[in-house]
Write a protein that holds these residues in place. Structure first.
Motif, PDB file in Angstrom:
ATOM      1  N   GLY A  46      -4.439  19.055 -28.461  1.00  0.00           N
ATOM      2  CA  GLY A  46      -4.260  17.601 -28.618  1.00  0.00           C
ATOM      3  C   GLY A  46      -4.454  17.198 -30.069  1.00  0.00           C
ATOM      4  O   GLY A  46      -5.128  16.205 -30.358  1.00  0.00           O
ATOM      5  N   ALA A  47      -3.838  17.983 -30.979  1.00  0.00           N
ATOM      6  CA  ALA A  47      -4.120  17.791 -32.407  1.00  0.00           C
ATOM      7  C   ALA A  47      -3.123  16.876 -33.103  1.00  0.00           C
ATOM      8  O   ALA A  47      -3.194  16.709 -34.315  1.00  0.00           O
ATOM      9  CB  ALA A  47      -4.130  19.157 -33.103  1.00  0.00           C
ATOM     10  N   GLY A  50      -4.922  10.797 -32.502  1.00  0.00           N
ATOM     11  CA  GLY A  50      -6.313  10.448 -32.229  1.00  0.00           C
ATOM     12  C   GLY A  50      -7.336  11.296 -32.978  1.00  0.00           C
ATOM     13  O   GLY A  50      -7.150  11.665 -34.143  1.00  0.00           O
ATOM     14  N   ILE A  51      -8.422  11.610 -32.278  1.00  0.00           N
ATOM     15  CA  ILE A  51      -9.538  12.323 -32.919  1.00  0.00           C
ATOM     16  C   ILE A  51      -9.109  13.753 -33.291  1.00  0.00           C
ATOM     17  O   ILE A  51      -9.508  14.285 -34.325  1.00  0.00           O
ATOM     18  CB  ILE A  51     -10.769  12.360 -31.991  1.00  0.00           C
ATOM     19  CG1 ILE A  51     -11.141  10.943 -31.521  1.00  0.00           C
ATOM     20  CG2 ILE A  51     -11.975  12.988 -32.700  1.00  0.00           C
ATOM     21  CD1 ILE A  51     -12.123  10.900 -30.347  1.00  0.00           C
ATOM     22  N   VAL A 180     -14.422  18.932 -25.386  1.00  0.00           N
ATOM     23  CA  VAL A 180     -14.717  17.525 -25.653  1.00  0.00           C
ATOM     24  C   VAL A 180     -14.989  16.796 -24.326  1.00  0.00           C
ATOM     25  O   VAL A 180     -14.119  16.707 -23.460  1.00  0.00           O
ATOM     26  CB  VAL A 180     -13.576  16.847 -26.440  1.00  0.00           C
ATOM     27  CG1 VAL A 180     -13.904  15.374 -26.675  1.00  0.00           C
ATOM     28  CG2 VAL A 180     -13.370  17.584 -27.763  1.00  0.00           C
ATOM     29  N   LYS A 222     -15.002  14.288 -16.569  1.00  0.00           N
ATOM     30  CA  LYS A 222     -15.887  14.632 -17.684  1.00  0.00           C
ATOM     31  C   LYS A 222     -17.238  15.139 -17.159  1.00  0.00           C
ATOM     32  O   LYS A 222     -17.869  15.990 -17.783  1.00  0.00           O
ATOM     33  CB  LYS A 222     -16.071  13.429 -18.613  1.00  0.00           C
ATOM     34  CG  LYS A 222     -14.765  12.986 -19.305  1.00  0.00           C
ATOM     35  CD  LYS A 222     -14.238  14.020 -20.276  1.00  0.00           C
ATOM     36  CE  LYS A 222     -13.030  13.545 -21.081  1.00  0.00           C
ATOM     37  NZ  LYS A 222     -12.531  14.526 -22.041  1.00  0.00           N
ATOM     38  N   GLU A 247     -19.556  15.036 -27.374  1.00  0.00           N
ATOM     39  CA  GLU A 247     -19.106  13.642 -27.126  1.00  0.00           C
ATOM     40  C   GLU A 247     -18.765  13.045 -28.487  1.00  0.00           C
ATOM     41  O   GLU A 247     -19.638  12.963 -29.381  1.00  0.00           O
ATOM     42  CB  GLU A 247     -20.244  12.878 -26.434  1.00  0.00           C
ATOM     43  CG  GLU A 247     -20.319  11.390 -26.666  1.00  0.00           C
ATOM     44  CD  GLU A 247     -19.242  10.576 -25.968  1.00  0.00           C
ATOM     45  OE1 GLU A 247     -18.129  10.558 -26.504  1.00  0.00           O
ATOM     46  OE2 GLU A 247     -19.536   9.954 -24.945  1.00  0.00           O
ATOM     47  N   THR A 254      -7.284   5.247 -31.132  1.00  0.00           N
ATOM     48  CA  THR A 254      -6.735   6.491 -30.590  1.00  0.00           C
ATOM     49  C   THR A 254      -5.807   6.104 -29.432  1.00  0.00           C
ATOM     50  O   THR A 254      -5.716   4.938 -29.066  1.00  0.00           O
ATOM     51  CB  THR A 254      -7.833   7.432 -30.060  1.00  0.00           C
ATOM     52  OG1 THR A 254      -8.313   6.948 -28.801  1.00  0.00           O
ATOM     53  CG2 THR A 254      -8.991   7.584 -31.027  1.00  0.00           C
TER      54      THR A 254
HETATM   55  N1  NAP Z   1     -11.706   7.609 -27.764  1.00  0.00           N
HETATM   56  C1  NAP Z   1     -12.916   7.604 -27.189  1.00  0.00           C
HETATM   57  O1  NAP Z   1     -13.654   6.591 -27.195  1.00  0.00           O
HETATM   58  C2  NAP Z   1     -13.449   8.864 -26.538  1.00  0.00           C
HETATM   59  C3  NAP Z   1     -14.771   8.878 -26.097  1.00  0.00           C
HETATM   60  C4  NAP Z   1     -15.283  10.023 -25.494  1.00  0.00           C
HETATM   61  C5  NAP Z   1     -14.461  11.127 -25.339  1.00  0.00           C
HETATM   62  N2  NAP Z   1     -13.156  11.094 -25.764  1.00  0.00           N
HETATM   63  C6  NAP Z   1     -12.347  12.298 -25.596  1.00  0.00           C
HETATM   64  O2  NAP Z   1     -11.856  12.683 -26.862  1.00  0.00           O
HETATM   65  C7  NAP Z   1     -10.643  13.442 -26.696  1.00  0.00           C
HETATM   66  C8  NAP Z   1      -9.585  12.889 -27.634  1.00  0.00           C
HETATM   67  O3  NAP Z   1      -9.268  11.566 -27.218  1.00  0.00           O
HETATM   68  P1  NAP Z   1      -8.684  10.446 -28.194  1.00  0.00           P
HETATM   69  O4  NAP Z   1      -9.549   9.270 -28.067  1.00  0.00           O
HETATM   70  O5  NAP Z   1      -8.390  11.003 -29.537  1.00  0.00           O
HETATM   71  O6  NAP Z   1      -7.321  10.063 -27.431  1.00  0.00           O
HETATM   72  P2  NAP Z   1      -5.802  10.389 -27.794  1.00  0.00           P
HETATM   73  O7  NAP Z   1      -5.446   9.820 -29.113  1.00  0.00           O
HETATM   74  O8  NAP Z   1      -5.002   9.930 -26.613  1.00  0.00           O
HETATM   75  O9  NAP Z   1      -5.781  11.962 -27.888  1.00  0.00           O
HETATM   76  C9  NAP Z   1      -5.697  12.780 -26.757  1.00  0.00           C
HETATM   77  C10 NAP Z   1      -4.869  13.985 -27.098  1.00  0.00           C
HETATM   78  O10 NAP Z   1      -4.707  14.747 -25.884  1.00  0.00           O
HETATM   79  C11 NAP Z   1      -3.333  15.073 -25.767  1.00  0.00           C
HETATM   80  N3  NAP Z   1      -2.908  15.231 -24.384  1.00  0.00           N
HETATM   81  C12 NAP Z   1      -2.956  14.328 -23.378  1.00  0.00           C
HETATM   82  N4  NAP Z   1      -2.365  14.839 -22.281  1.00  0.00           N
HETATM   83  C13 NAP Z   1      -1.946  16.076 -22.610  1.00  0.00           C
HETATM   84  C14 NAP Z   1      -1.253  17.093 -21.922  1.00  0.00           C
HETATM   85  N5  NAP Z   1      -0.840  16.933 -20.649  1.00  0.00           N
HETATM   86  N6  NAP Z   1      -0.996  18.244 -22.559  1.00  0.00           N
HETATM   87  C15 NAP Z   1      -1.375  18.428 -23.843  1.00  0.00           C
HETATM   88  N7  NAP Z   1      -2.007  17.495 -24.567  1.00  0.00           N
HETATM   89  C16 NAP Z   1      -2.292  16.335 -23.949  1.00  0.00           C
HETATM   90  C17 NAP Z   1      -2.589  13.899 -26.389  1.00  0.00           C
HETATM   91  O11 NAP Z   1      -1.295  14.313 -26.732  1.00  0.00           O
HETATM   92  P3  NAP Z   1      -0.137  13.237 -27.022  1.00  0.00           P
HETATM   93  O12 NAP Z   1      -0.360  12.800 -28.439  1.00  0.00           O
HETATM   94  O13 NAP Z   1       1.109  14.012 -26.809  1.00  0.00           O
HETATM   95  O14 NAP Z   1      -0.318  12.136 -26.037  1.00  0.00           O
HETATM   96  C18 NAP Z   1      -3.476  13.597 -27.582  1.00  0.00           C
HETATM   97  O15 NAP Z   1      -3.116  14.405 -28.673  1.00  0.00           O
HETATM   98  C19 NAP Z   1     -10.295  13.316 -25.214  1.00  0.00           C
HETATM   99  O16 NAP Z   1     -10.710  14.480 -24.526  1.00  0.00           O
HETATM  100  C20 NAP Z   1     -11.091  12.121 -24.747  1.00  0.00           C
HETATM  101  O17 NAP Z   1     -11.389  12.172 -23.360  1.00  0.00           O
HETATM  102  C21 NAP Z   1     -12.641   9.993 -26.379  1.00  0.00           C
END
Ligand code: NAP
Length: 309
Positions: A46-47, A50-51, A180, A222, A247, A254
């Motif tokens: 998921g690079a 977002g994060i 994560v 999670k 976390e 994101t």
């Molecule tokens: N944001 C927060 O507040 C928060 C808090 C706690 C934990 N997290 C965790 O942090 C991690 C990153 O989240 P984020 O906030 O950066 O959200 P994000 O921007 O939506 O990033 C998520 C990444 O996962 C990829 N992904 C989703 N479905 C997928 C699939 N079927 N196959 C392959 N890749 C897939 C997305 O790809 P695409 O770009 O193609 O969609 C994206 O690159 C997640 O595990 C999330 O649960 C986030």
């Protein structure tokens, strides 16, 4: 020593959230001097957004030798690779396809990793939160459960032996597998915990009632990662591969809340503005988990720059 042997702590998502609002930036113990990833090969899922994207950029500034971006959109992944290669000439950047909705795709990624000469660090960052009920066509499971838990579990189980074999520096610095998670897992109610059989009970459209189901489903996926990390830590010695759960903190800008609309979207935007970490700040939590923390985090949760056994 493994933290599994310590008494369990009792954090809640609310306590983690409050603590996060006062600890957005990485402490100087993490950033000064920052760790170097020279001679390391790092895989991030998921690079391309977002994060995960911020973390890829941060690793490049920290001299990583070889970066593997495992992404759902090869076009977006290639754009990120091109951006990084333009600035960071000493970093090799590869883009591998990964669709976590498909077990075939997960297994293809592992086969590619198995052909690498070296793999030191894996960070399983890909995840999602859906407001509406959707299934993954190739498995029939509800999509959030599929991506956040089932495919993440499969990927970790298959990559663990690869990491153990391919980490070039086991003696001085073990391989790293960081997943994560989210503090929301600490409050998940898991009402279907006694269902028999258990797995199909996560994918029942009839019990999906919108926002509350969506946040419970995200939380429970999670929560299951806490159990997964504990079990993985029993499968490998921390001298070979350190496994932990991180976390990133409540993070704005994101794609995670992309399904929100109307009032919910506005509320999320305001809360993000007031208290959230930026993806750049959150990326340092990954650096903390994979480079600053050692065997004491094997099987543990790292949150707000602290270890929760
Ligand atoms: N944001 C927060 O507040 C928060 C808090 C706690 C934990 N997290 C965790 O942090 C991690 C990153 O989240 P984020 O906030 O950066 O959200 P994000 O921007 O939506 O990033 C998520 C990444 O996962 C990829 N992904 C989703 N479905 C997928 C699939 N079927 N196959 C392959 N890749 C897939 C997305 O790809 P695409 O770009 O193609 O969609 C994206 O690159 C997640 O595990 C999330 O649960 C986030």
């Amino acid at each position: 020593m493994s933290s599994i042997t310590l008494n369990p702590s009792e954090p809640s998502s609310f306590k983690c959230f409050v603590r996060m609002s006062t600890t957005k930036n990485a402490p100087t113990t993490v950033t000064s001097p920052p760790p170097s990833f020279a001679r390391k090969t790092v895989l991030i899922t998921g690079a391309s957004s977002g994060i995960g994207l911020s973390f890829a950029r941060l690793l490049a500034t920290l001299q990583v030798s070889h970066l593997i971006l495992a992404v759902r959109s090869m076009q977006r992944g290639s754009e990120v690779a091109a951006e990084l290669k333009k600035t960071f000439h000493n970093t090799k950047v590869d883009v591998y396809p990964l669709d976590m909705s498909s077990y075939d795709s997960v297994q293809d990624l592992v086969r590619r990793c198995d052909r690498l000469p070296q793999l030191d660090i894996v960070i399983l960052n890909a995840g999602l939160a859906n407001i509406d009920y959707k299934t993954s066509p190739s498995t029939g499971h509800e999509e959030v459960f599929q991506v956040n838990y089932l495919s993440t579990a499969l990927l970790s189980i298959l990559l663990l032996p690869v990491l153990r074999r391919k980490c070039k520096d086991n003696r001085n610095s073990p391989g790293r597998l960081t997943i994560v998670g989210s503090a929301l897992g600490l409050d998940a109610k898991f009402p279907n915990r006694n269902a028999v059989p258990l797995l199909p009970s996560f994918s029942k459209p009839s019990t999906w009632t919108g926002l509350s189901s969506s946040s419970e489903q995200y939380g429970v996926t999670k929560l299951l990662l806490f159990v997964l990390v504990l079990r993985l830590a029993e499968m490998v010695r921390p001298e070979e591969v350190i496994v932990n759960l991180v976390e990133p903190g409540f993070t704005g800008s994101t794609g995670l809340g992309r399904g929100a609309s109307g009032v919910l979207k506005s509320v999320v935007a305001i809360v993000h503005k007031l208290v959230a970490r930026s993806p750049e700040q959150a990326a340092w939590t990954y650096v903390d988990a994979i480079a600053m923390r050692g065997a004491e985090t094997h099987g543990s949760f790292v949150c707000n720059w602290e270890i929760y056994p």
